[in-house]
Design a protein around this motif. Structure first.
Motif, mmCIF file in Angstrom:
data_model
loop_
_atom_site.group_PDB
_atom_site.id
_atom_site.type_symbol
_atom_site.label_atom_id
_atom_site.label_comp_id
_atom_site.label_asym_id
_atom_site.label_seq_id
_atom_site.Cartn_x
_atom_site.Cartn_y
_atom_site.Cartn_z
ATOM 1 N N GLN A 88 -5.083 -35.938 5.205
ATOM 2 C CA GLN A 88 -4.900 -34.587 5.706
ATOM 3 C C GLN A 88 -5.800 -34.318 6.909
ATOM 4 N N GLU A 147 -9.385 -27.642 -4.313
ATOM 5 C CA GLU A 147 -9.364 -27.109 -2.955
ATOM 6 C C GLU A 147 -8.612 -25.775 -2.895
ATOM 7 N N ARG A 148 -7.481 -25.693 -3.576
ATOM 8 C CA ARG A 148 -6.696 -24.462 -3.559
ATOM 9 C C ARG A 148 -7.434 -23.328 -4.277
ATOM 10 N N LEU A 187 -5.234 -33.006 10.831
ATOM 11 C CA LEU A 187 -5.846 -31.735 11.214
ATOM 12 C C LEU A 187 -6.818 -31.888 12.379
ATOM 13 N N LYS A 207 1.788 -25.560 5.103
ATOM 14 C CA LYS A 207 1.399 -24.185 4.773
ATOM 15 C C LYS A 207 0.142 -23.764 5.528
ATOM 16 N N ASP A 208 -0.864 -24.637 5.559
ATOM 17 C CA ASP A 208 -2.157 -24.275 6.150
ATOM 18 C C ASP A 208 -2.081 -24.102 7.664
ATOM 19 N N THR A 209 -1.157 -24.824 8.324
ATOM 20 C CA THR A 209 -1.050 -24.744 9.783
ATOM 21 C C THR A 209 0.149 -23.922 10.222
ATOM 22 N N GLU A 210 0.831 -23.308 9.251
ATOM 23 C CA GLU A 210 2.040 -22.525 9.535
ATOM 24 C C GLU A 210 3.073 -23.347 10.298
ATOM 25 N N LYS A 249 -10.151 -21.985 -1.962
ATOM 26 C CA LYS A 249 -9.603 -21.169 -0.871
ATOM 27 C C LYS A 249 -9.028 -19.836 -1.364
ATOM 28 N N LEU A 268 0.797 -29.070 1.892
ATOM 29 C CA LEU A 268 -0.387 -28.254 2.177
ATOM 30 C C LEU A 268 -0.611 -28.116 3.674
ATOM 31 N N LEU A 269 -0.429 -29.205 4.405
ATOM 32 C CA LEU A 269 -0.586 -29.158 5.862
ATOM 33 C C LEU A 269 0.400 -28.172 6.481
ATOM 34 N N GLN A 291 -6.350 -19.590 -3.113
ATOM 35 C CA GLN A 291 -4.890 -19.667 -3.101
ATOM 36 C C GLN A 291 -4.300 -19.641 -4.498
#
Length: 370
Positions: free
Chosen positions: A238, A15-16, A242, A261-264, A19, A258-259, A21
């Protein structure tokens, strides 16, 4: 138990990478650090180990050619022994079949420490040679006869911070839907959930084991109406947060990170009330690559610089405490074994799981599926 976690680590890497990343090279390093491989791809069929090679069996993924490996390549350079990865999955049944068949093709397995212990007592695993594997490079309390610790993960409370003015700070908060309204999610396969229920019900961490399963199951059964879903894999846990299906969940720290980081930080987590799970490496009885070579490989994975690669890719806590200080300072809060995070958590008891997991899981599944 952690076989599901292992499969999820493979998913996280993919996944990373998708993306953007992490780079292709970092993807290869991550797989190598996770699997301990130098050459053959994930998902490969079993291969007979020959002189000068070892076969390490993990939980698989897409086929990849990972010559530039974080563990395998340095090990080959140091010893001349190549390590190949087989992704067919080291279940207890598969390990038993390998050994009882009399001609095992596997050397090393990423098996549950409690499974390795149980199989070792039946003569199917080799004792870890602590004259080769350095016990000083392992954390106190996580040394076993038939398994060597290689990483750690935690079950943590992840939550939607946009829904709560005050964040949860305990497992009692997780079970308190009046103070923290909203649906919850828990792990389908039981591990860590019994501990969570008992801690929320007032059991002191020092008094957790042996687990009072009747009390834990009663707590969970009474709470079922507030469960939006029982998750079985990391991606599912996750997406539940989300998509807003639940506002709070007990999930792996790797996914929680990850959540965040991805959602700030809109979806984040706390280490308070975390429950630590260990991952381990075991060696099959009469492994074809030889006991000494297998033990040298395990010793090579203990190098702190190599364990940091795994943390950077996936968020796994290093098994060698010396690796903690090598993690970038701004990222240390994401390490489950960091000295600032560790005291807030309790660890799964491998001895209890060795004796009780199968029967406990059967009872748990009956409750959550009723």
């Amino acid at each position: 138990m952690h076989n599901n976690f292992q499969k999820d680590l493979v998913d996280i890497l993919k996944e990373r990478s998708a993306k953007g990343q992490i780079s292709r090279r970092q993807l290869m390093q991550g797989f190598a650090a996770l699997m301990g491989t130098s050459a053959i791809g994930l998902g490969a069929t079993p291969a007979r180990a020959e002189d000068g090679r070892l076969v390490f069996v993990n939980w698989g993924g897409d086929a990849l050619d990972a010559m530039d490996a974080a563990f395998g390549k340095p090990f080959a350079e140091e010893t001349g022994i190549k390590v190949f990865y087989d992704g067919s999955g080291p279940t207890e049944g598969a390990i038993t079949a390998q050994v009882q068949g009399g001609r095992p093709t596997w050397d090393l397995v990423d098996a549950e420490p409690f499974s390795a212990q149980a199989l070792g007592r039946k003569g199917m695993m080799q004792p870890i040679d602590y004259d080769i594997v350095d016990p000083a490079k392992q954390r106190e309390g996580f040394q076993w006869e038939y398994s060597s610790s290689c990483y750690f993960y935690s079950y943590v409370i992840a939550y939607d911070a946009t829904k709560y003015d005050t964040p949860p700070t305990s497992l009692a908060d997780f079970f308190d839907v009046e103070k923290f309204p909203g649906k919850r999610s828990m792990y389908k396969w039981g591990a860590g959930m019994w501990e969570a229920a008992l801690l929320a019900d007032g059991v002191a961490p020092a008094d957790l084991y042996p687990l009072d399963l009747d009390r834990a199951h009663a707590k969970i059964e009474a709470f079922k109406e507030h469960i939006g879903a029982f998750w079985g894999g990391g991606a599912e846990s996750q997406s539940l947060l989300l998509n807003g299906d639940v506002s709070m969940a007990l999930i792996w720290n790797t996914r929680a990170g990850l959540l965040h980081k991805d959602t700030e930080g809109e979806i984040t987590f706390t280490w308070d009330g975390g429950i630590i799970g260990p991952g381990g490496i075991g060696v099959l009885k009469d492994n074809p690559g030889g006991t000494e070579a297998a033990m040298k490989y395990i010793a090579a994975t203990q190098e702190p610089e190599r364990q940091v690669v795994l943390f950077e890719m996936l968020g796994n806590g290093p098994s060698n405490p010396a690796a903690d200080a090598l993690i970038a300072e701004e990222d240390r809060w994401l390490n489950p074994m960091d000295p600032a995070n560790l005291p807030k958590q309790v660890a799964l008891n491998t001895d209890w799981y060795e004796e009780n997991y199968s029967a406990a899981l059967d009872a748990y599944l009956q409750i959550i599926s009723a």
